[in-house]
Scaffold this motif. Structure first.
Motif, short mmCIF file in Angstrom:
data_model
loop_
_atom_site.label_atom_id
_atom_site.label_comp_id
_atom_site.label_asym_id
_atom_site.label_seq_id
_atom_site.Cartn_x
_atom_site.Cartn_y
_atom_site.Cartn_z
N THR A 105 0.82 -1.02 -0.10
CA THR A 105 -0.12 -0.02 -0.02
C THR A 105 0.95 1.27 0.00
N ILE A 106 0.76 2.22 -0.97
CA ILE A 106 1.69 3.17 -1.11
C ILE A 106 0.74 4.52 -1.23
N PRO A 107 1.03 5.27 -0.07
CA PRO A 107 0.31 6.50 -0.07
C PRO A 107 0.94 7.80 -1.08
N ALA A 108 0.13 8.84 -1.16
CA ALA A 108 0.96 9.92 -1.79
C ALA A 108 1.69 10.74 -0.85
N ALA A 109 2.55 11.69 -1.40
CA ALA A 109 3.68 12.22 -0.11
C ALA A 109 3.77 13.52 -0.73
N VAL A 110 4.39 14.10 0.33
CA VAL A 110 4.67 15.47 0.08
C VAL A 110 5.97 15.82 0.82
#
Length: 369
Positions: free
Chosen positions: A63-68
């Protein structure tokens, strides 16, 4: 895609403490000005309950989330635009970020030195905003001078371009002289394009981060109310964070411990979760998902991107050989439960090259290279 947020403010307002908690990566933090000289950089996941829901439903391997990306920029002081406190170096770091989070000290603590020896959120904000405006003022004045010189020696096209530039500068300069942001100027699309290469600091979206003590984390205080009033006048957002609590939360090892800690202090989510999400949206970003047994992933696009552009975020071949996109919404997935039932309900759509991807779309791309 460059997705970054610069954390700025006066020295000793809690920038590095907040950054360390955000990224769970220690930034140098000390009780003296300019302890951060070179910017610290950290990648922060953007919390998204939709991705968690998909992950529970598909039980994927990954599971790979968005990132900032957050950039901890050294404290600015009065005179930074003229080089005070290594100001020129720090201002150049701010020019490279997409959005600004200005940390404002909204707590009292005699053991932590304030650069001006007083707690004054309005004064702190004014100091930072004036320095950023003065830096931009020098930039637009140089831009205007260059446009005038070009118009004198070149043809009608250069004269027309110079007229657009001078029109933009004429709207921006009075604001900067008043210590206000260039983003408040009402520019035409042509005028915006004409000064884009100036990379004006005050043209960037900005939000205020109120760093409070434990007593104000669930409520507010007079300092926070001052910041909110200023932000409302500017059309800026406000996030309230207790840097001390966030640092303690970051030190906990398991998600269960973190949730228990938040419940104990009466919070539904951490202030840093709110900050990461606010930065993401201020950057004009949106999320679409790919979901399956191998991977559930949140992908980042700009608002208004079409299906081929979104496909290109996954791989350039997807964009180059784009055929169509099979799309359904996250809300429909919640409603119907499975992709098969969504298909049976006629809610799975075949979209072409002109389709503008909506936030929360779940997409499977068809392509041929």
């Amino acid at each position: 895609m460059a997705i970054n947020c610069g954390i700025v403010g006066l020295p000793n307002v809690g920038k590095s403490t907040i950054f360390s908690a955000l990224t769970s990566a220690p930034a140098e933090a000390a009780n003296y000005p300019f302890c951060t000289i070179n910017p610290n950089v950290g990648i922060v996941d953007v919390p998204d309950g939709r991705l968690s829901y998909l992950s529970e439903a598909f039980s994927p391997k990954k599971t790979i989330p968005a990132a900032v990306e957050f950039v901890d920029i050294a404290g600015l002081v009065k005179g930074a635009s003229k080089g005070e406190g290594l100001g020129n170096q720090f201002l150049s770091h701010i020019r490279e970020v997409g959005v600004i989070a200005q940390v404002v000290r909204c707590f009292e603590n005699p053991d932590i030195i304030h650069v001006n020896n007083r707690i004054d959120p309005a004064g702190d904000i004014e100091t930072i905003n004036i320095e950023l405006a003065l830096a931009d003022l020098e930039t637009v004045e140089k831009k205007a001078e260059k446009a005038v010189r070009s118009a004198r020696v070149q043809g009608k096209d250069a004269q027309k371009e110079a007229g657009i530039i001078l029109g933009a500068v004429g709207k921006i300069k009075p604001l900067l002289l008043d210590g206000k942001a260039a983003r408040l100027a009402e520019l035409t699309d042509e005028e915006k394009a004409s000064v884009y290469d100036c990379h004006l600091i005050t043209m960037k979206p900005q939000m205020y981060v109120c760093n409070v003590d434990e007593t104000a984390v669930n409520n507010t205080n007079e300092y926070v109310e001052i910041v909110k009033k200023i932000a409302e006048q500017e059309g800026a957002g406000v996030v309230v964070i207790c840097g001390k609590f966030e640092a303690e939360l970051a030190d906990l090892e398991t998600q269960e411990e973190k949730l228990a800690f938040l419940e104990e202090i009466g919070l539904k989510e951490s202030g840093l979760t709110a900050l990461a999400r606010a930065a993401y949206h201020l950057l004009g970003l949106r999320t679409f998902f790919t979901a399956g047994e191998d991977e559930c992933r949140a992908w980042t696009i700009h608002a208004g991107d079409t299906a081929p552009k979104a496909a290109g975020v996954i791989h350039s071949d997807f964009e180059r050989g784009f055929i169509r996109a099979e799309v359904y919404s996250f809300d429909d997935f919640v409603k119907y439960g499975t992709e098969q039932k969504i298909r049976e309900a006629g809610r799975l759509r075949q979209e072409g090259k002109d389709y503008v991807v909506a936030d929360g779309d779940i997409i499977f791309f068809k392509f041929n290279v």
